[in-house]
Structure formats: structure tokens, C-alpha cells
Design an enzyme around this catalytic site. Sequence first.
Site, PDB file in Angstrom:
ATOM      1  CB  CYS A   1      -0.951  -0.006   1.192  1.00  0.00           C
ATOM      2  SG  CYS A   1      -0.140  -0.120   2.803  1.00  0.00           S
TER       3      CYS A   1
ATOM      4  CG  HIS B   1      -4.103   0.789   4.216  1.00  0.00           C
ATOM      5  ND1 HIS B   1      -3.414   0.011   3.315  1.00  0.00           N
ATOM      6  CD2 HIS B   1      -5.177   1.273   3.523  1.00  0.00           C
ATOM      7  CE1 HIS B   1      -4.034   0.011   2.154  1.00  0.00           C
ATOM      8  NE2 HIS B   1      -5.100   0.776   2.253  1.00  0.00           N
TER       9      HIS B   1
END
Length: 451
Positions: free
Chosen positions: A72, A368
Site C-alpha cells: 500500500c 495502511h
Amino acid sequence: MDPMKSITSDDLASARDQFKTSRANMVAKHAVTAQGIRAVARVSEAVAANTMTFDIEVKQGERCNQERSGRCWMFASLNTFRSRIIKRYNLKTFELSQAYPLFFDKLEKANWFLENVLDTLDEDVTGRLMMFLLTDPVADGGQWDMFRSLVKKYGVVPKEAMPETACSRNTADLDRYLTRYLRGAARRLRETAESGAGEEDLRDMKKEMMGEVHSMLTTCLGEPPTSFEVRMRDKDDKIALIGTFTPTEFFDTCVGMNVDDYVSVISANTPDKPFGRSFTVSRLGNVVEDGQVRYLNLPLDRLRELAVAQLRDNLPVWFGCDVAQSYLRDEGIMDTAALDVDGLFGFPVEGALNRAERLMYGESAMTHAMVLQGVNLDDKSHTTLWKVENSWGKDHGRDGYDTITDAWFEQYVYQIVIDRAYLTDEERAAYDAKPIELAPWDPMGALARTR
């Protein structure tokens, strides 16, 4: 059995009776066992408030998909780069290769790990530091500073110059076997050192090991290009760029940004992290010659101001958060009001800890990385809702986009990446000052890696 220490049969009977006497408990049990916690705790009125119209918005190409990998942070970084390419050449969409930085990140992390092994030969292999280093030496996850190091050394390439492979789409096996190899390499280096070998012999061993790491990565990901042909057409189907480039030439020509101008700003309100100071994390990095990561710690309101300022200039904002919290993943909604977990159970669960306490007690960390692409403001210019480009494909959320309410931002956003030009002189001086070094396992050293 000590009834004050153990769970007794009387305790169990009392708990059963107490649960059954509550109608709400019984209704909740029937619903949750059939549908799951989040589906039952979902608050439809809050979901409806997450619109997709924004006051300030950066336009982007088609959504990308990290698939079954923890890249990510790479996707978020490349998405901030490609927005510049799309604008510069008037393109409909464009995508940079994510397999290319993955190759070199694994290579550099392997080298970083082996250097740490050589630096800790006197440490007990069962001690906390060695156990930490051995846990996940080439994890998919990373930080902005680590991506910046890769770009400075290796540049970037278009996706067609190094496309995805089975092992980049799903990194589990590559990570598993490379980690096993590196643990074995650590054992060999330590045992060789214990036998009395000198530094030159250890360095020769490490060079041979890195050659084998390179071979494994090439087998799994393909060989990274040293030069490639580029032909790009704009929205009007006219040639916008044509030529042969090296990866660094392509970055300089097409992205054209000084990555050293972009710095990580965090907001950690724990007692050990004063605001207005810079921090680093011991032994966290990838490219040895570029050093460890660095953050500037500022109050959360300042992160909001900086993010809005950069968005106003039509530039997206890389950010890191704890994505799993209060998240309706399928709908792409991050909103503390969208899930009433505490109401469902009848006592504080999500409300058991505040922001600082979650960091201190291991409940929260940056998991994330995504990109802020838009924001709504109220009549007093306070932020209310953020538009987020995720990296889970266009079928996720709403055409690949998520939303974050300001209340969720308040609780779970920990980091943004900002052009240092937006900082004050005092903030720039604080960032550049000698950083406070945090332990390797500090929550601010967490790597963004959610799949």
C-alpha cells in the site's frame, strides 16, 4: 482453586443468567451470530452522510490494485507521482510499475537486515532485539522515507516496462522463502563470527548472500529494466512523450519533483513524544546509505491544516492510518459513527481507550497508507469529510474511493507527507534538528502493509 483468581462454575452461571435476562443481549446474539459484528453494528444514518462531492478535489486516473500484497505504501507513493504525470502530459490515466520498487525494496531490506546482523553479533540471539530483527526482515510494508530512498537510487518506470508477476500480485510465498533464506544467512554469519572469522571473511559471505537474494528476486519478479522505450498518448490521442529513458531519467523528466522536499509529519500525543520535535526509529529503513526514517511530531490540527494547504495547490497527500478501525470496508467508509460497537455490546469496547492510550497499549498503529484527494469544509473552514484514493481496485468502495469523516481522522490518522515548503520556519528547524531515537518496536515504527 483460588476463587479470586480462577473462573469458577458460579461465575459462569452468574454470567449466563445475567446475559439471558437482557432482551437486548438475546437480540444482539441472534443477529451477530448470523451476520457478524460490523454488519449488525452498522449505523445507516451515518453511512448516508458520507457523500462523494467535495469542495477541494484532486483529479486522478483509474484506480490501481495492490492485490494480495502489502504494498500500500508503494501504491500510495506512486499514485502521488502519477498525478503529476497525468497533469503534465494531459493523460486520461497512467500507471507506474509497482513490481519495480518491490524488487529493489526486497533487495535493500535484505541488505539492511544482514548489516543489522553484522552489527549485533554480540547480542543474544534469544534477546528482544534479535527476536525483533528476525521476525519479519523483508516485510512488504514500509514508510514514505523508505520509498523516497528507493526512488532517489533507482527511479521509477511505467507499468508496461516491468509488469506484475504472480509473485508481486501475491507476495506471501516470496516473503516466506526469502525470510527463511535470510534467517539461515543470519545463522551462518553469527556462527562464522563465533568461529573467529574476521570482518573481511564476513563481508565476502554477505556479498555472496546478496547475490543469491538478487537471483531469487529475479526468478520471482523478473529483471528490472535499465532502460526502456516510452510512447504516451494524451486525451486527444496525440503523442505526448516518446523516447528512451533510464528509470532515473524517466523520474526526473516525467515526475519532476524533489522527493527530499517531502517530509513525514506525525501526530502522536503520548507522553514520550513531545510536539515540535523530530523522531527516528532505531534500525528502521531499507537503503543503508540513506539512513533511518525521520518524522516531525505536530498536533493533529496542524496535520489537517497542512493537508488542506497541499490539496488546495492541487497536490495529493500521502497519509498513514489504522485502517481496520471503525471501517466499513466494502462500502469504503471510515467513520466512528458508522459502527456502534459499544451500543451493540452494551459496554465500552471501541471506547475503552483514547487515541494516546491505544498507541501505548498496543491497540493501534499505522497499518495502511493511502492518498488524500479531496476535502469538504464547513462555513468556518473546518474539515468535515475527506476523499481517499485507496489501492484495492475500482471495485472496492465507491469506484475505488473511500471517505474519512473528520471524527475518524481525529482518532486514527497518524501520518501525512507534506512538501516542507508548507511548514513554518520553526517547524522546518525542528524537523532538521537531531531526532529523538525511538525503540525499534515503537508503534511509530509500524510499517503500512494492509492487504
